[in-house]
Scaffold this motif. Sequence first.
Motif, mmCIF file in Angstrom:
data_model
loop_
_atom_site.group_PDB
_atom_site.id
_atom_site.type_symbol
_atom_site.label_atom_id
_atom_site.label_comp_id
_atom_site.label_asym_id
_atom_site.label_seq_id
_atom_site.Cartn_x
_atom_site.Cartn_y
_atom_site.Cartn_z
ATOM 1 N N MET A 100 43.275 36.337 36.404
ATOM 2 C CA MET A 100 43.208 37.843 35.638
ATOM 3 C C MET A 100 44.442 38.785 35.910
ATOM 4 O O MET A 100 44.963 38.641 36.855
ATOM 5 N N LEU A 101 44.828 39.164 34.802
ATOM 6 C CA LEU A 101 46.183 40.191 34.832
ATOM 7 C C LEU A 101 45.785 41.522 34.485
ATOM 8 O O LEU A 101 45.242 41.838 33.457
ATOM 9 N N ASP A 102 46.098 42.342 35.359
ATOM 10 C CA ASP A 102 46.017 43.845 34.943
ATOM 11 C C ASP A 102 47.190 44.355 34.320
ATOM 12 O O ASP A 102 48.171 44.426 34.982
ATOM 13 N N LEU A 103 47.252 44.119 32.939
ATOM 14 C CA LEU A 103 48.381 44.659 32.108
ATOM 15 C C LEU A 103 49.171 45.877 32.357
ATOM 16 O O LEU A 103 50.244 46.022 32.319
ATOM 17 N N ALA A 104 48.228 46.764 32.699
ATOM 18 C CA ALA A 104 48.535 48.273 33.073
ATOM 19 C C ALA A 104 49.352 48.371 34.282
ATOM 20 O O ALA A 104 50.400 49.235 34.352
ATOM 21 N N LYS A 105 48.882 47.534 35.335
ATOM 22 C CA LYS A 105 49.505 47.631 36.602
ATOM 23 C C LYS A 105 50.459 46.532 36.826
ATOM 24 O O LYS A 105 50.969 46.678 37.749
ATOM 25 N N GLU A 137 49.943 43.416 37.706
ATOM 26 C CA GLU A 137 49.406 42.752 38.646
ATOM 27 C C GLU A 137 48.491 41.783 38.409
ATOM 28 O O GLU A 137 47.815 41.826 37.772
ATOM 29 N N VAL A 138 48.834 40.590 39.272
ATOM 30 C CA VAL A 138 47.674 39.486 39.418
ATOM 31 C C VAL A 138 46.630 39.989 40.156
ATOM 32 O O VAL A 138 46.665 40.414 41.273
ATOM 33 N N ASP A 139 45.313 40.114 39.296
ATOM 34 C CA ASP A 139 44.362 40.423 40.005
ATOM 35 C C ASP A 139 43.311 39.555 40.917
ATOM 36 O O ASP A 139 42.919 39.545 41.622
ATOM 37 N N ALA A 140 43.425 38.131 39.982
ATOM 38 C CA ALA A 140 42.778 37.249 40.599
ATOM 39 C C ALA A 140 43.268 35.697 40.149
ATOM 40 O O ALA A 140 43.831 35.572 39.047
ATOM 41 N N VAL A 141 43.273 34.687 40.981
ATOM 42 C CA VAL A 141 43.433 33.413 40.424
ATOM 43 C C VAL A 141 42.459 32.521 41.170
ATOM 44 O O VAL A 141 42.407 32.571 42.562
ATOM 45 N N PHE A 142 41.213 32.325 40.815
ATOM 46 C CA PHE A 142 40.208 31.418 41.441
ATOM 47 C C PHE A 142 39.941 29.907 40.834
ATOM 48 O O PHE A 142 39.859 29.986 39.500
ATOM 49 N N VAL A 143 39.727 29.029 41.516
ATOM 50 C CA VAL A 143 39.418 27.546 41.061
ATOM 51 C C VAL A 143 38.121 27.139 41.876
ATOM 52 O O VAL A 143 38.002 27.427 42.907
ATOM 53 N N ASP A 144 37.422 26.266 41.265
ATOM 54 C CA ASP A 144 36.084 25.785 41.774
ATOM 55 C C ASP A 144 36.689 24.963 42.881
ATOM 56 O O ASP A 144 37.333 24.184 42.732
ATOM 57 N N PRO A 145 36.292 25.459 44.030
ATOM 58 C CA PRO A 145 36.438 24.537 45.161
ATOM 59 C C PRO A 145 36.393 23.200 44.841
ATOM 60 O O PRO A 145 37.162 22.310 45.667
ATOM 61 N N ALA A 146 35.430 22.617 44.384
ATOM 62 C CA ALA A 146 35.459 21.227 43.991
ATOM 63 C C ALA A 146 36.355 20.630 43.126
ATOM 64 O O ALA A 146 36.605 19.365 43.135
ATOM 65 N N ARG A 147 37.118 21.247 42.611
ATOM 66 C CA ARG A 147 38.492 20.805 41.845
ATOM 67 C C ARG A 147 39.605 21.276 42.489
ATOM 68 O O ARG A 147 40.609 21.308 41.708
ATOM 69 N N ALA A 148 39.565 21.700 43.461
ATOM 70 C CA ALA A 148 40.913 22.236 44.363
ATOM 71 C C ALA A 148 42.014 21.036 44.288
ATOM 72 O O ALA A 148 41.574 19.808 44.291
ATOM 73 N N GLY A 149 43.012 21.173 44.355
ATOM 74 C CA GLY A 149 44.173 20.199 44.253
ATOM 75 C C GLY A 149 44.578 19.525 43.075
ATOM 76 O O GLY A 149 45.533 18.635 43.040
ATOM 77 N N LEU A 150 44.020 19.810 42.070
ATOM 78 C CA LEU A 150 44.253 19.258 40.673
ATOM 79 C C LEU A 150 45.469 19.904 39.912
ATOM 80 O O LEU A 150 45.604 19.660 38.918
ATOM 81 N N GLY A 151 45.920 21.180 40.487
ATOM 82 C CA GLY A 151 46.983 21.799 39.754
ATOM 83 C C GLY A 151 46.363 22.996 38.921
ATOM 84 O O GLY A 151 47.302 23.250 37.988
ATOM 85 N N ILE A 152 45.050 23.099 38.954
ATOM 86 C CA ILE A 152 44.624 24.111 37.824
ATOM 87 C C ILE A 152 44.913 25.538 38.217
ATOM 88 O O ILE A 152 45.423 26.218 37.225
#
Length: 159
Positions: free
Chosen positions: A72-77, A79-94
């Motif tokens: 998620m990107l807060d375009l007004a600020k 600011e990168v608000d969030a980057v989350f990946v399913d823990p079961a898919r971690a390490g795949l470059g998502i």
Amino acid sequence: MTISLRPALVSDIDTLWALRTEAVRLGCATHYAPEQITVWTASPVPAAYETMLAEGGGIVAMLDDALVGYAMLDLAKHEVDAVFVDPARAGLGIGKRLLAALELLARARGIARLHLSASLNALPFYAAAGFTALREEAYAHPSGISLASVAMEKVLAAA
């Protein structure tokens, strides 16, 4: 396995929040106290999510029909608000792909510099993506707790 990206929709919010809650519960447990994780993961979806998505600031990663990450990107600020990946898919470059897509989105909107408040466990991820640590800070989470974090920024290359 093919990961595809698409714009996040307001109708995705519940799925995004469930993924975020699981990612915080598992990924942040190495750097934050169990009491902090409990309060952090019990917090409701911020009202700003709907606005950010309606303005086109969200991107999701799909694996077949499953949503496996989002950013998620807060375009007004700017600011990168969030980057989350399913823990079961971690390490795949998502996460890396999602963050790169946010940077493209920011540049397309004329944003030259991105800011974020990184959780302690996410510092290596953002540093590897070219973000520079500015200062340690206490992030005042909307749930009322204070979380140790690091303010970071990245100057984006011209499009």
